[in-house]
Design a protein around this motif. Structure first.
Motif, PDB file in Angstrom:
ATOM      1  N   VAL A  52      20.512  -9.707 -13.017  1.00 51.64           N
ATOM      2  CA  VAL A  52      19.944  -9.089 -11.819  1.00 51.64           C
ATOM      3  C   VAL A  52      21.056  -8.344 -11.080  1.00 51.64           C
ATOM      4  CG1 VAL A  52      18.588  -9.455  -9.724  1.00 51.64           C
ATOM      5  CG2 VAL A  52      18.328 -11.029 -11.665  1.00 51.64           C
ATOM      6  N   PRO A  53      21.179  -7.039 -11.298  1.00 49.79           N
ATOM      7  CA  PRO A  53      22.230  -6.284 -10.610  1.00 49.79           C
ATOM      8  C   PRO A  53      21.876  -6.037  -9.143  1.00 49.79           C
ATOM      9  CG  PRO A  53      21.495  -5.158 -12.620  1.00 49.79           C
ATOM     10  CD  PRO A  53      20.486  -6.213 -12.290  1.00 49.79           C
ATOM     11  N   GLU A  54      22.884  -6.088  -8.314  1.00 47.23           N
ATOM     12  CA  GLU A  54      22.778  -5.502  -6.989  1.00 47.23           C
ATOM     13  C   GLU A  54      23.415  -4.126  -7.081  1.00 47.23           C
ATOM     14  OE1 GLU A  54      21.051  -4.892  -4.455  1.00 47.23           O
ATOM     15  OE2 GLU A  54      21.109  -6.991  -3.822  1.00 47.23           O
ATOM     16  N   TYR A  55      23.079  -3.267  -6.156  1.00 45.85           N
ATOM     17  CA  TYR A  55      23.624  -1.912  -6.166  1.00 45.85           C
ATOM     18  C   TYR A  55      23.679  -1.405  -4.728  1.00 45.85           C
ATOM     19  CZ  TYR A  55      18.528  -1.166  -6.246  1.00 45.85           C
ATOM     20  OH  TYR A  55      17.175  -1.234  -5.994  1.00 45.85           O
ATOM     21  N   ARG A  56      24.558  -0.464  -4.502  1.00 45.91           N
ATOM     22  CA  ARG A  56      24.666   0.100  -3.156  1.00 45.91           C
ATOM     23  C   ARG A  56      23.385   0.873  -2.820  1.00 45.91           C
ATOM     24  NH1 ARG A  56      30.100   3.290  -4.025  1.00 45.91           N
ATOM     25  NH2 ARG A  56      29.249   3.244  -6.151  1.00 45.91           N
ATOM     26  N   ARG A  57      22.969   0.730  -1.540  1.00 44.48           N
ATOM     27  CA  ARG A  57      21.667   1.242  -1.144  1.00 44.48           C
ATOM     28  C   ARG A  57      21.781   2.057   0.146  1.00 44.48           C
ATOM     29  NH1 ARG A  57      22.100  -3.668  -2.043  1.00 44.48           N
ATOM     30  NH2 ARG A  57      21.488  -4.556  -0.044  1.00 44.48           N
ATOM     31  N   LEU A  58      20.699   2.721   0.481  1.00 41.42           N
ATOM     32  CA  LEU A  58      20.669   3.543   1.692  1.00 41.42           C
ATOM     33  C   LEU A  58      20.968   2.705   2.919  1.00 41.42           C
ATOM     34  CD1 LEU A  58      17.451   5.599   0.884  1.00 41.42           C
ATOM     35  CD2 LEU A  58      19.818   6.439   0.820  1.00 41.42           C
ATOM     36  N   GLY A  59      21.870   3.199   3.756  1.00 40.57           N
ATOM     37  CA  GLY A  59      22.313   2.453   4.922  1.00 40.57           C
ATOM     38  C   GLY A  59      23.656   1.784   4.718  1.00 40.57           C
ATOM     39  N   VAL A 104      16.941  -9.511 -20.322  1.00 47.92           N
ATOM     40  CA  VAL A 104      16.263  -8.644 -19.369  1.00 47.92           C
ATOM     41  C   VAL A 104      17.241  -8.259 -18.263  1.00 47.92           C
ATOM     42  CG1 VAL A 104      14.422  -8.469 -17.646  1.00 47.92           C
ATOM     43  CG2 VAL A 104      13.987  -9.653 -19.808  1.00 47.92           C
ATOM     44  N   VAL A 105      17.353  -6.969 -18.011  1.00 48.64           N
ATOM     45  CA  VAL A 105      18.017  -6.488 -16.801  1.00 48.64           C
ATOM     46  C   VAL A 105      16.912  -6.234 -15.782  1.00 48.64           C
ATOM     47  CG1 VAL A 105      19.378  -4.649 -15.748  1.00 48.64           C
ATOM     48  CG2 VAL A 105      19.950  -5.468 -18.043  1.00 48.64           C
ATOM     49  N   LEU A 106      16.959  -6.930 -14.653  1.00 48.34           N
ATOM     50  CA  LEU A 106      15.896  -6.876 -13.655  1.00 48.34           C
ATOM     51  C   LEU A 106      16.402  -6.132 -12.419  1.00 48.34           C
ATOM     52  CD1 LEU A 106      13.118  -7.697 -12.580  1.00 48.34           C
ATOM     53  CD2 LEU A 106      14.107  -9.918 -11.944  1.00 48.34           C
ATOM     54  N   LEU A 107      15.834  -4.956 -12.169  1.00 49.06           N
ATOM     55  CA  LEU A 107      16.257  -4.112 -11.053  1.00 49.06           C
ATOM     56  C   LEU A 107      15.255  -4.244  -9.905  1.00 49.06           C
ATOM     57  CD1 LEU A 107      17.213  -0.977 -13.167  1.00 49.06           C
ATOM     58  CD2 LEU A 107      18.799  -2.502 -11.985  1.00 49.06           C
ATOM     59  N   HIS A 108      15.745  -4.693  -8.778  1.00 48.06           N
ATOM     60  CA  HIS A 108      14.854  -4.929  -7.637  1.00 48.06           C
ATOM     61  C   HIS A 108      14.504  -3.630  -6.928  1.00 48.06           C
ATOM     62  CE1 HIS A 108      17.558  -4.260  -4.153  1.00 48.06           C
ATOM     63  NE2 HIS A 108      18.530  -4.742  -4.915  1.00 48.06           N
ATOM     64  N   GLY A 109      13.432  -3.711  -6.130  1.00 49.06           N
ATOM     65  CA  GLY A 109      12.973  -2.570  -5.359  1.00 49.06           C
ATOM     66  C   GLY A 109      13.339  -2.685  -3.896  1.00 49.06           C
ATOM     67  N   GLY A 110      12.524  -2.020  -3.065  1.00 49.53           N
ATOM     68  CA  GLY A 110      12.799  -1.982  -1.631  1.00 49.53           C
ATOM     69  C   GLY A 110      13.108  -0.592  -1.138  1.00 49.53           C
ATOM     70  N   PHE A 111      12.561   0.446  -1.828  1.00 50.40           N
ATOM     71  CA  PHE A 111      12.770   1.835  -1.435  1.00 50.40           C
ATOM     72  C   PHE A 111      14.253   2.170  -1.291  1.00 50.40           C
ATOM     73  CE2 PHE A 111       8.228   1.631  -0.245  1.00 50.40           C
ATOM     74  CZ  PHE A 111       7.801   2.804  -0.850  1.00 50.40           C
ATOM     75  N   TRP A 112      15.098   1.547  -2.107  1.00 53.50           N
ATOM     76  CA  TRP A 112      16.534   1.842  -2.163  1.00 53.50           C
ATOM     77  C   TRP A 112      17.239   1.573  -0.825  1.00 53.50           C
ATOM     78  CZ3 TRP A 112      12.872   5.793  -3.029  1.00 53.50           C
ATOM     79  CH2 TRP A 112      12.493   5.974  -4.353  1.00 53.50           C
ATOM     80  N   LEU A 113      16.639   0.754   0.037  1.00 51.31           N
ATOM     81  CA  LEU A 113      17.161   0.520   1.384  1.00 51.31           C
ATOM     82  C   LEU A 113      18.040  -0.727   1.432  1.00 51.31           C
ATOM     83  CD1 LEU A 113      13.881   1.217   3.395  1.00 51.31           C
ATOM     84  CD2 LEU A 113      15.832   2.770   3.099  1.00 51.31           C
ATOM     85  N   TYR A 148      16.786  -4.447   1.922  1.00 50.38           N
ATOM     86  CA  TYR A 148      16.131  -5.168   0.830  1.00 50.38           C
ATOM     87  C   TYR A 148      17.145  -5.367  -0.294  1.00 50.38           C
ATOM     88  CZ  TYR A 148      11.987  -3.592   3.342  1.00 50.38           C
ATOM     89  OH  TYR A 148      11.054  -3.330   4.311  1.00 50.38           O
ATOM     90  N   ASP A 149      17.441  -6.610  -0.598  1.00 52.00           N
ATOM     91  CA  ASP A 149      18.407  -6.878  -1.656  1.00 52.00           C
ATOM     92  C   ASP A 149      17.744  -7.667  -2.784  1.00 52.00           C
ATOM     93  OD1 ASP A 149      18.239  -9.523  -0.787  1.00 52.00           O
ATOM     94  OD2 ASP A 149      20.211  -9.520   0.164  1.00 52.00           O
ATOM     95  N   ARG A 150      18.559  -8.146  -3.711  1.00 54.77           N
ATOM     96  CA  ARG A 150      18.041  -8.801  -4.906  1.00 54.77           C
ATOM     97  C   ARG A 150      17.442 -10.175  -4.650  1.00 54.77           C
ATOM     98  NH1 ARG A 150      23.318  -9.557  -4.255  1.00 54.77           N
ATOM     99  NH2 ARG A 150      24.405 -11.424  -5.012  1.00 54.77           N
ATOM    100  N   SER A 151      17.590 -10.711  -3.441  1.00 51.37           N
ATOM    101  CA  SER A 151      17.164 -12.089  -3.198  1.00 51.37           C
ATOM    102  C   SER A 151      15.673 -12.288  -3.428  1.00 51.37           C
ATOM    103  CB  SER A 151      17.550 -12.525  -1.778  1.00 51.37           C
ATOM    104  OG  SER A 151      16.973 -11.668  -0.814  1.00 51.37           O
ATOM    105  N   HIS A 152      14.846 -11.261  -3.177  1.00 54.06           N
ATOM    106  CA  HIS A 152      13.406 -11.465  -3.347  1.00 54.06           C
ATOM    107  C   HIS A 152      12.975 -11.492  -4.804  1.00 54.06           C
ATOM    108  CE1 HIS A 152      13.597  -7.001  -3.367  1.00 54.06           C
ATOM    109  NE2 HIS A 152      12.472  -7.045  -4.056  1.00 54.06           N
TER     110      HIS A 152
END
Length: 295
Positions: free
Chosen positions: A74-81, A41-50, A53-57
């Motif tokens: 669980v990928p992290e990715y660059r986000r708004l801000g 499973v590749v699990l992509l976290h949410g948080g309105f792309w901000l 909010y990172d993958r910790s939750h």
């Protein structure tokens, strides 16, 4: 159950961390099961792309899925801000992370991409990259067996227009509506014929309305499970009453039922033609979606 409760819950550290770029957030946490019995499973976290909010939750969910036999990435990715976050960096990172996971698992079949909220948009988009122009750097045909979209922002254009997340969807594409053609799952239908779709959504969700999943299911024929007493974050909480519905959506034993539109009873070519007509006409006409209600 709240977002902050997920952050404070004790959970084991990942077994590995894979780096796929120079930015501190271009990493993938890997949770390995005691014995592999289920698809990766590749699990992509949410948080309105901000960026706040990172993958910790999603760590409690990732650890719980690993305990069920799934290798979990669980990928992290660059986000708004952040520098490079939003368009195009967020999409660069998600495409790179999914491709890296597939490259690491040669000969082991495809993967399930699961995503929550904004991560659900990114998961559905990942399975639609074959619909992008060949000249687009994100174009590809990753071997994704299934997408499980949890409380997903599946219609980026609707989120853009409605100003969901205090305008986060507009910020994701720099306020340029024309970029929705490259980033909105609804505008990239139909998905790859071999990719099954499942949606899970809480009826009491106050952040992403359940109607968005209903309309996406109607367009695609994807299976939709509505959970009557669930809000937004219950879907990623292994201790919630909603959790069994999530694990059923991920279960390989149920994979033929994940998307009735792709079952042998309905020819793939006919479904693709019908979905294309729906998309081009811009109508959310009812398809034969399967809706399950859970309590």
């Amino acid at each position: 159950m709240s977002f902050h409760e997920l952050l404070t819950r004790a959970v084991r550290a990942p077994d590995r961390v894979i780096r796929f770029g120079p930015h501190p957030d271009q990493v993938i946490d890997v949770y390995l099961p005691p014995r592999v019995t289920s698809p990766a499973v590749v699990l992509l976290h949410g948080g309105f792309w901000l960026s706040r909010y990172d993958r910790s939750h999603t760590r409690p969910m990732a650890a719980a899925l690993a305990d069920l036999g799934h290798p979990v990435y669980v990928p992290e990715y660059r986000r708004l801000g952040q520098a490079g976050g939003g368009y195009p960096g967020t999409f660069d990172d998600v495409a790179a992370a999914v491709d890296l996971v597939l490259a690491e698992r040669p000969g082991r079949g495809g993967i399930v991409v699961a995503g929550h909220s904004a991560g659900g948009q990114l998961a559905l988009w990942s399975a639609a990259r074959h619909r992008l122009p060949a000249s687009c750097p994100w174009h590809g045909e990753p071997a994704i067996d299934a997408v499980v979209a949890l409380a997903a922002l599946s219609d980026l254009g609707e989120a853009f227009t409605a100003g969901l997340g205090d305008g986060a969807a507009a910020r994701l594409v720099d306020g340029r509506a024309e970029l929705l053609d490259l980033t909105d799952p609804v505008r990239l239908l139909p998905p790859a014929p071999a990719t099954r779709l499942a949606l899970v959504h809480g009826v009491r969700d106050r952040l992403v309305p359940v109607g968005m999943s209903r309309r996406f299911a109607a367009r695609t024929g994807a299976a939709l499970t509505e959970i009557q007493d669930a809000g937004h974050f219950a879907l990623i909480d292994p201790l919630s009453a909603a959790w069994p519905a999530v694990t059923r959506a991920l279960s390989p034993a149920l994979s033929p039922a994940l998307s009735p539109a792709l079952s042998p009873a309905r020819p793939r070519a006919a479904w693709q033609e019908a979905a294309s007509v729906l998309h081009l006409a811009g109508r959310a006409r009812q398809a034969s979606a399967e809706v399950t209600t859970a309590h």
